[in-house]
Scaffold this motif. Sequence first.
Motif, PDB file in Angstrom:
ATOM      1  N   SER A  71      55.774  40.608 109.745  1.00 60.72           N
ATOM      2  CA  SER A  71      56.419  41.697 110.484  1.00 60.72           C
ATOM      3  C   SER A  71      55.408  42.432 111.346  1.00 60.72           C
ATOM      4  O   SER A  71      54.201  42.399 111.098  1.00 60.72           O
ATOM      5  CB  SER A  71      57.098  42.682 109.522  1.00 60.72           C
ATOM      6  OG  SER A  71      56.139  43.271 108.663  1.00 60.72           O
ATOM      7  N   ASP A  76      52.645  40.224 106.819  1.00 60.88           N
ATOM      8  CA  ASP A  76      53.753  39.641 106.043  1.00 60.88           C
ATOM      9  C   ASP A  76      54.819  39.071 106.969  1.00 60.88           C
ATOM     10  O   ASP A  76      55.971  38.900 106.573  1.00 60.88           O
ATOM     11  CB  ASP A  76      54.358  40.692 105.109  1.00 60.88           C
ATOM     12  CG  ASP A  76      54.919  41.895 105.864  1.00 60.88           C
ATOM     13  OD1 ASP A  76      54.708  41.979 107.096  1.00 60.88           O
ATOM     14  OD2 ASP A  76      55.566  42.749 105.229  1.00 60.88           O
ATOM     15  N   HIS A  97      54.888  51.367 106.563  1.00 61.35           N
ATOM     16  CA  HIS A  97      55.387  50.020 106.321  1.00 61.35           C
ATOM     17  C   HIS A  97      55.491  49.802 104.821  1.00 61.35           C
ATOM     18  O   HIS A  97      54.590  50.191 104.067  1.00 61.35           O
ATOM     19  CB  HIS A  97      54.472  48.966 106.929  1.00 61.35           C
ATOM     20  CG  HIS A  97      54.951  47.568 106.686  1.00 61.35           C
ATOM     21  ND1 HIS A  97      56.112  47.078 107.261  1.00 61.35           N
ATOM     22  CD2 HIS A  97      54.447  46.556 105.918  1.00 61.35           C
ATOM     23  CE1 HIS A  97      56.296  45.834 106.874  1.00 61.35           C
ATOM     24  NE2 HIS A  97      55.311  45.486 106.055  1.00 61.35           N
ATOM     25  N   THR A  98      56.564  49.166 104.391  1.00 66.24           N
ATOM     26  CA  THR A  98      56.796  48.896 102.976  1.00 66.24           C
ATOM     27  C   THR A  98      56.756  47.395 102.725  1.00 66.24           C
ATOM     28  O   THR A  98      57.526  46.636 103.331  1.00 66.24           O
ATOM     29  CB  THR A  98      58.160  49.466 102.530  1.00 66.24           C
ATOM     30  OG1 THR A  98      58.183  50.882 102.780  1.00 66.24           O
ATOM     31  CG2 THR A  98      58.391  49.210 101.058  1.00 66.24           C
ATOM     32  N   TYR A  99      55.838  46.963 101.863  1.00 62.15           N
ATOM     33  CA  TYR A  99      55.753  45.550 101.496  1.00 62.15           C
ATOM     34  C   TYR A  99      56.743  45.255 100.372  1.00 62.15           C
ATOM     35  O   TYR A  99      56.872  46.031  99.414  1.00 62.15           O
ATOM     36  CB  TYR A  99      54.331  45.199 101.045  1.00 62.15           C
ATOM     37  CG  TYR A  99      53.338  45.186 102.180  1.00 62.15           C
ATOM     38  CD1 TYR A  99      53.280  44.114 103.059  1.00 62.15           C
ATOM     39  CD2 TYR A  99      52.468  46.258 102.383  1.00 62.15           C
ATOM     40  CE1 TYR A  99      52.370  44.098 104.110  1.00 62.15           C
ATOM     41  CE2 TYR A  99      51.555  46.253 103.431  1.00 62.15           C
ATOM     42  CZ  TYR A  99      51.512  45.171 104.294  1.00 62.15           C
ATOM     43  OH  TYR A  99      50.612  45.162 105.342  1.00 62.15           O
ATOM     44  N   THR A 100      57.409  44.121 100.485  1.00 64.94           N
ATOM     45  CA  THR A 100      58.425  43.752  99.501  1.00 64.94           C
ATOM     46  C   THR A 100      58.009  42.553  98.660  1.00 64.94           C
ATOM     47  O   THR A 100      58.794  42.057  97.852  1.00 64.94           O
ATOM     48  CB  THR A 100      59.752  43.437 100.213  1.00 64.94           C
ATOM     49  OG1 THR A 100      59.542  42.382 101.164  1.00 64.94           O
ATOM     50  CG2 THR A 100      60.288  44.668 100.927  1.00 64.94           C
ATOM     51  N   ALA A 101      56.775  42.090  98.845  1.00 65.04           N
ATOM     52  CA  ALA A 101      56.243  40.999  98.038  1.00 65.04           C
ATOM     53  C   ALA A 101      54.765  41.273  97.778  1.00 65.04           C
ATOM     54  O   ALA A 101      54.039  41.752  98.655  1.00 65.04           O
ATOM     55  CB  ALA A 101      56.420  39.652  98.734  1.00 65.04           C
ATOM     56  N   THR A 120      51.877  45.018  92.263  1.00 60.10           N
ATOM     57  CA  THR A 120      53.159  45.268  91.617  1.00 60.10           C
ATOM     58  C   THR A 120      52.989  46.408  90.621  1.00 60.10           C
ATOM     59  O   THR A 120      52.158  46.325  89.711  1.00 60.10           O
ATOM     60  CB  THR A 120      53.658  44.014  90.874  1.00 60.10           C
ATOM     61  OG1 THR A 120      53.783  42.945  91.812  1.00 60.10           O
ATOM     62  CG2 THR A 120      55.002  44.276  90.233  1.00 60.10           C
ATOM     63  N   ARG A 138      47.252  40.732 102.051  1.00 59.73           N
ATOM     64  CA  ARG A 138      47.702  40.820 103.440  1.00 59.73           C
ATOM     65  C   ARG A 138      46.521  41.256 104.318  1.00 59.73           C
ATOM     66  O   ARG A 138      45.522  41.790 103.831  1.00 59.73           O
ATOM     67  CB  ARG A 138      48.842  41.839 103.593  1.00 59.73           C
ATOM     68  CG  ARG A 138      50.021  41.595 102.656  1.00 59.73           C
ATOM     69  CD  ARG A 138      50.851  40.406 103.100  1.00 59.73           C
ATOM     70  NE  ARG A 138      52.014  40.222 102.245  1.00 59.73           N
ATOM     71  CZ  ARG A 138      52.072  39.379 101.219  1.00 59.73           C
ATOM     72  NH1 ARG A 138      51.007  38.640 100.917  1.00 59.73           N
ATOM     73  NH2 ARG A 138      53.162  39.275 100.491  1.00 59.73           N
ATOM     74  N   LEU A 168      53.752  47.783  95.837  1.00 59.20           N
ATOM     75  CA  LEU A 168      54.985  47.104  96.198  1.00 59.20           C
ATOM     76  C   LEU A 168      56.132  48.114  96.282  1.00 59.20           C
ATOM     77  O   LEU A 168      56.291  48.971  95.406  1.00 59.20           O
ATOM     78  CB  LEU A 168      55.298  46.043  95.142  1.00 59.20           C
ATOM     79  CG  LEU A 168      56.458  45.090  95.420  1.00 59.20           C
ATOM     80  CD1 LEU A 168      56.111  44.167  96.563  1.00 59.20           C
ATOM     81  CD2 LEU A 168      56.777  44.288  94.152  1.00 59.20           C
ATOM     82  N   ASN A 169      56.911  48.021  97.380  1.00 60.57           N
ATOM     83  CA  ASN A 169      58.091  48.857  97.606  1.00 60.57           C
ATOM     84  C   ASN A 169      57.772  50.345  97.762  1.00 60.57           C
ATOM     85  O   ASN A 169      58.664  51.193  97.635  1.00 60.57           O
ATOM     86  CB  ASN A 169      59.118  48.669  96.476  1.00 60.57           C
ATOM     87  CG  ASN A 169      59.637  47.242  96.420  1.00 60.57           C
ATOM     88  OD1 ASN A 169      59.880  46.624  97.457  1.00 60.57           O
ATOM     89  ND2 ASN A 169      59.788  46.718  95.212  1.00 60.57           N
ATOM     90  N   VAL A 181      48.462  43.970  97.922  1.00 59.87           N
ATOM     91  CA  VAL A 181      49.715  44.615  97.527  1.00 59.87           C
ATOM     92  C   VAL A 181      49.919  44.382  96.026  1.00 59.87           C
ATOM     93  O   VAL A 181      49.989  43.233  95.556  1.00 59.87           O
ATOM     94  CB  VAL A 181      50.904  44.052  98.335  1.00 59.87           C
ATOM     95  CG1 VAL A 181      52.186  44.775  97.934  1.00 59.87           C
ATOM     96  CG2 VAL A 181      50.642  44.200  99.832  1.00 59.87           C
TER      97      VAL A 181
END
Length: 236
Positions: free
Chosen positions: A163, A161, A182-186, A229, A190, A122-123, A227
Motif C-alpha cells: 500500500s 505491505d 497507517h495500520t498494518y493488518t499482518a 502481534t 516491512r 498489528l492493527n 510489525v
Amino acid sequence: MGVTRTNRGGWDQNPGSRKAHQGPPVQVSKTPACGRNGPEGSFGSDTCRASIANCPPGQFLVTTWTRTGDDIRWVNQGNSCTTDATTAEPVVLPTVTEADLRRVPLPASPVNLQPDGGEALLNVPLILHTTTGTVTRDTTVLGYPVTIRATPTSWTWTLGDGSTLGPTEDPGNPYPHQSLTHTYTAAGDREITLTTTYTGEYTIAGLPYRAIDGTASVSSAPTPVHVLTGSAVLTR
C-alpha cells in the motif's frame, strides 16, 4: 548605447544528449543609467555625472533591462556598478529546465514514525510525519552560474505491505496532532520509503526568480519496521 543579445534556448550541458532547453527567449540589455537612456536607444551622455557619482571610483552605474518572448515591453531590473559603461556585456539567460532541476542534489525528507523504535503493533495506527523546508542550490547551466530554489510540495509514502499513502500535500504531524497514519493488518518485517516531490525556480545574475517547468522527486532510504502481534492483558 547599451548592448543587446537574445537567448533563444541552448543545448544541455551533457554532450551526449543534445537536448534543447525549451522556453521563451529572454532578451537582456544593459545601458548606462543616465537620464533618458533605455534599451531602445541612448538619448544622452553614455557616462553622465550620475552614472559615475553613484559607484566606486573607476566604475559606472548600469541599468539592466529584460523582455521575454514576443513581449515588446522592456522591464527595468535595477542598476548595478560595472567597470565599463559603454561595453558592459549583457547577461544572456539560458532557460533552466526540469532536467536541470533533477540533476542538482536535493535532500530526501526524513521518515519520522511514532512509535519510533522500529516496531509497530498489528492493527494499531502507526503515525507518519516528516519535516519540510525550501532549499537553495548553486549550479551552472550552459556555463552560467545559476541559483535554484526548490520547495517540497507533496509526499508519497510506500509502506512495505503493498500500500501507499499519497501523493499528499500534508507532511503530517506528530502525536497528539497526527494527520497521517497507517495500520498494518499482518505481522512481519516491512520497509517504509518516503518520496518527496519538489517544484523549483531559478535566478541568474541577481534577476528575479523564474519558475521551472516540471518537478523533481527524491526518495529516502528504506526505514525498517517490524510489525508485532499484540496480546490482550487484563489489568485493574
